[in-house]
Design a protein around this motif. Structure first.
Motif, PDB file in Angstrom:
ATOM      1  N   LYS A 140      20.262  11.399   3.858  1.00 33.20           N
ATOM      2  CA  LYS A 140      21.546  11.158   4.214  1.00 33.20           C
ATOM      3  C   LYS A 140      22.085  10.145   3.375  1.00 33.20           C
ATOM      4  CE  LYS A 140      21.835   9.269   8.854  1.00 33.20           C
ATOM      5  NZ  LYS A 140      22.402   9.535  10.121  1.00 33.20           N
ATOM      6  N   TYR A 141      21.330   9.185   3.185  1.00 35.31           N
ATOM      7  CA  TYR A 141      21.579   7.901   2.473  1.00 35.31           C
ATOM      8  C   TYR A 141      21.173   7.927   1.089  1.00 35.31           C
ATOM      9  CZ  TYR A 141      22.671   6.149   7.333  1.00 35.31           C
ATOM     10  OH  TYR A 141      23.162   5.882   8.288  1.00 35.31           O
ATOM     11  N   GLN A 142      20.611   8.891   0.593  1.00 29.95           N
ATOM     12  CA  GLN A 142      20.223   8.686  -0.915  1.00 29.95           C
ATOM     13  C   GLN A 142      21.564   8.477  -1.864  1.00 29.95           C
ATOM     14  OE1 GLN A 142      17.939  12.423  -1.230  1.00 29.95           O
ATOM     15  NE2 GLN A 142      16.153  11.596  -0.476  1.00 29.95           N
ATOM     16  N   LYS A 143      21.089   7.892  -2.995  1.00 33.97           N
ATOM     17  CA  LYS A 143      22.148   7.770  -3.947  1.00 33.97           C
ATOM     18  C   LYS A 143      23.295   6.761  -3.511  1.00 33.97           C
ATOM     19  CE  LYS A 143      21.142  12.234  -6.317  1.00 33.97           C
ATOM     20  NZ  LYS A 143      20.357  11.588  -7.316  1.00 33.97           N
ATOM     21  N   ARG A 144      22.934   5.751  -2.725  1.00 33.49           N
ATOM     22  CA  ARG A 144      24.036   4.776  -2.225  1.00 33.49           C
ATOM     23  C   ARG A 144      23.429   3.493  -2.541  1.00 33.49           C
ATOM     24  NH1 ARG A 144      26.308   7.024   3.845  1.00 33.49           N
ATOM     25  NH2 ARG A 144      26.691   9.189   3.242  1.00 33.49           N
ATOM     26  N   GLY A 145      22.213   3.359  -3.225  1.00 35.09           N
ATOM     27  CA  GLY A 145      21.961   1.814  -3.734  1.00 35.09           C
ATOM     28  C   GLY A 145      20.820   1.378  -2.756  1.00 35.09           C
ATOM     29  N   ALA A 146      20.319   2.226  -1.810  1.00 35.11           N
ATOM     30  CA  ALA A 146      19.533   1.481  -0.630  1.00 35.11           C
ATOM     31  C   ALA A 146      17.963   1.111  -1.364  1.00 35.11           C
ATOM     32  CB  ALA A 146      19.176   2.139   0.462  1.00 35.11           C
ATOM     33  N   ALA A 147      17.557   2.205  -2.196  1.00 34.88           N
ATOM     34  CA  ALA A 147      16.360   2.133  -2.755  1.00 34.88           C
ATOM     35  C   ALA A 147      16.392   1.106  -3.817  1.00 34.88           C
ATOM     36  CB  ALA A 147      15.841   3.288  -3.362  1.00 34.88           C
ATOM     37  N   SER A 148      17.492   1.079  -4.579  1.00 38.60           N
ATOM     38  CA  SER A 148      17.637   0.091  -5.625  1.00 38.60           C
ATOM     39  C   SER A 148      17.627  -1.291  -4.948  1.00 38.60           C
ATOM     40  CB  SER A 148      18.841   0.342  -6.533  1.00 38.60           C
ATOM     41  OG  SER A 148      18.982   1.406  -6.999  1.00 38.60           O
ATOM     42  N   THR A 149      18.263  -1.469  -4.050  1.00 39.46           N
ATOM     43  CA  THR A 149      18.106  -2.909  -3.199  1.00 39.46           C
ATOM     44  C   THR A 149      17.102  -3.198  -2.972  1.00 39.46           C
ATOM     45  OG1 THR A 149      20.392  -2.344  -2.512  1.00 39.46           O
ATOM     46  CG2 THR A 149      19.025  -4.198  -1.344  1.00 39.46           C
ATOM     47  N   LEU A 150      15.912  -2.392  -2.487  1.00 37.03           N
ATOM     48  CA  LEU A 150      14.582  -2.747  -2.150  1.00 37.03           C
ATOM     49  C   LEU A 150      13.995  -3.047  -3.530  1.00 37.03           C
ATOM     50  CD1 LEU A 150      13.924  -0.050   0.520  1.00 37.03           C
ATOM     51  CD2 LEU A 150      13.959  -2.698   1.041  1.00 37.03           C
ATOM     52  N   ILE A 151      14.092  -2.411  -4.540  1.00 33.72           N
ATOM     53  CA  ILE A 151      13.360  -2.485  -5.686  1.00 33.72           C
ATOM     54  C   ILE A 151      13.840  -3.687  -6.375  1.00 33.72           C
ATOM     55  CG2 ILE A 151      13.173  -1.993  -8.316  1.00 33.72           C
ATOM     56  CD1 ILE A 151      13.315   0.927  -7.225  1.00 33.72           C
ATOM     57  N   LYS A 152      14.925  -4.275  -6.255  1.00 30.18           N
ATOM     58  CA  LYS A 152      15.471  -5.457  -6.843  1.00 30.18           C
ATOM     59  C   LYS A 152      14.935  -6.623  -6.162  1.00 30.18           C
ATOM     60  CE  LYS A 152      19.852  -3.712  -8.661  1.00 30.18           C
ATOM     61  NZ  LYS A 152      21.233  -3.346  -8.558  1.00 30.18           N
ATOM     62  N   TRP A 153      14.772  -6.395  -4.751  1.00 30.09           N
ATOM     63  CA  TRP A 153      14.016  -7.472  -3.880  1.00 30.09           C
ATOM     64  C   TRP A 153      12.885  -7.807  -4.859  1.00 30.09           C
ATOM     65  CZ3 TRP A 153       9.301  -8.106  -1.668  1.00 30.09           C
ATOM     66  CH2 TRP A 153       9.196  -9.386  -0.676  1.00 30.09           C
ATOM     67  N   GLY A 154      11.900  -6.830  -5.009  1.00 32.27           N
ATOM     68  CA  GLY A 154      10.527  -7.128  -5.418  1.00 32.27           C
ATOM     69  C   GLY A 154      10.699  -7.800  -6.759  1.00 32.27           C
ATOM     70  N   MET A 155      11.475  -6.970  -7.516  1.00 29.10           N
ATOM     71  CA  MET A 155      11.719  -7.587  -9.097  1.00 29.10           C
ATOM     72  C   MET A 155      12.157  -8.941  -9.323  1.00 29.10           C
ATOM     73  SD  MET A 155      13.526  -3.925 -10.276  1.00 29.10           S
ATOM     74  CE  MET A 155      14.484  -5.006 -11.660  1.00 29.10           C
ATOM     75  N   GLN A 156      12.978  -9.436  -8.391  1.00 30.37           N
ATOM     76  CA  GLN A 156      13.574 -10.728  -8.133  1.00 30.37           C
ATOM     77  C   GLN A 156      12.243 -11.842  -7.961  1.00 30.37           C
ATOM     78  OE1 GLN A 156      16.964 -11.761  -5.773  1.00 30.37           O
ATOM     79  NE2 GLN A 156      16.907 -13.768  -6.079  1.00 30.37           N
ATOM     80  N   LYS A 157      11.637 -11.332  -6.976  1.00 28.15           N
ATOM     81  CA  LYS A 157      10.367 -12.041  -6.450  1.00 28.15           C
ATOM     82  C   LYS A 157       9.409 -12.375  -7.676  1.00 28.15           C
ATOM     83  CE  LYS A 157      11.649 -12.948  -2.132  1.00 28.15           C
ATOM     84  NZ  LYS A 157      12.109 -14.070  -1.442  1.00 28.15           N
ATOM     85  N   ALA A 158       9.197 -11.334  -8.047  1.00 26.20           N
ATOM     86  CA  ALA A 158       8.187 -11.031  -9.297  1.00 26.20           C
ATOM     87  C   ALA A 158       8.658 -12.001 -10.541  1.00 26.20           C
ATOM     88  CB  ALA A 158       7.853  -9.525  -9.599  1.00 26.20           C
TER      89      ALA A 158
END
Length: 216
Positions: A140-158
């Protein structure tokens, strides 16, 4: 929608497992039915919860995260990152477990998930890197940016550490990772014929995002 990231506690894992079942149940492929044909034991959810908790306890490279709606406080998506800062950490990690619980086809799982383990060893070796092992969004939360937020967390740290990010994608998620700057480096293809799936090829694109130099 405002979203923030929190580290999961053990108390969050039942909701993780529930969201995982909903996400993969809504996107079940013919190959998934061959890998996990059932029947499943009555304690399957409890066992899965304990498995996720144990993954963190057994592997200090593991970070479990959730994306949370700032307004409602609902957990929208979940991710498991493994962060290998040194060659030793990458070499000594227990890595991806191969499912062997009641209801799974172990030989099929060994071919597919074992193949992922072998491909990762071939492509990344002991190179320090970030590994996005799990990512799923509650439907019910798909396509609202949640997965992108989690990916960006790792990308920024990396990026801050100058390390690449490795991910094993499903076919439906392939373009999603490409959108976030991941590049194809290989693909695992398993013929599911020997496991009852004549004519079915189960594919997993394998991608890497090289670090982007952080500007001051």
């Amino acid at each position: 929608m405002a979203i923030h990231i929190e580290e999961c506690t053990d108390a969050d894992i039942p909701q993780w497992v529930e969201g995982e079942a909903l996400a993969y149940g809504a996107n079940k492929s013919p190959a998934t039915s061959l890998l996990f044909p059932g029947p499943f034991g009555s304690d399957r959810s409890k066992e899965r919860i304990q498995n996720i908790i144990d993954l963190r306890k057994k592997d200090p490279t593991t970070t479990l995260l959730k994306a949370v709606d700032d307004v409602t406080g609902d957990s929208m998506a979940f991710a498991k990152w493994n962060i290998y800062l040194t060659e030793e950490m990458a070499r000594n990690s227990p890595g991806r477990p191969i499912p062997n619980e009641p209801g799974c086809n172990f030989e099929a799982c060994k071919a597919f998930f074992g193949g992922l383990v072998e491909k990762k060893a071939e492509l990344m070796g002991n190179r320090p890197h970030f590994y996005l092992h799990m990512l799923h969004t509650v439907p019910k939360y798909q396509k609202r940016g949640a997965a992108s937020t989690l990916i960006k967390w790792g990308m920024q740290k990396a990026d801050e550490l100058g390390l690449p990010v490795y991910v094993e994608s499903s076919l439906p998620a392939h373009t999603f990772y490409q959108y976030h700057g991941f590049k194809d480096i290989d693909e695992l293809r398993i013929d599911m014929g020997p496991f009852g799936g004549e004519g079915i090829i189960h594919s997993a694109p394998l991608l890497v995002r090289e670090p982007v130099k952080v500007t001051e």
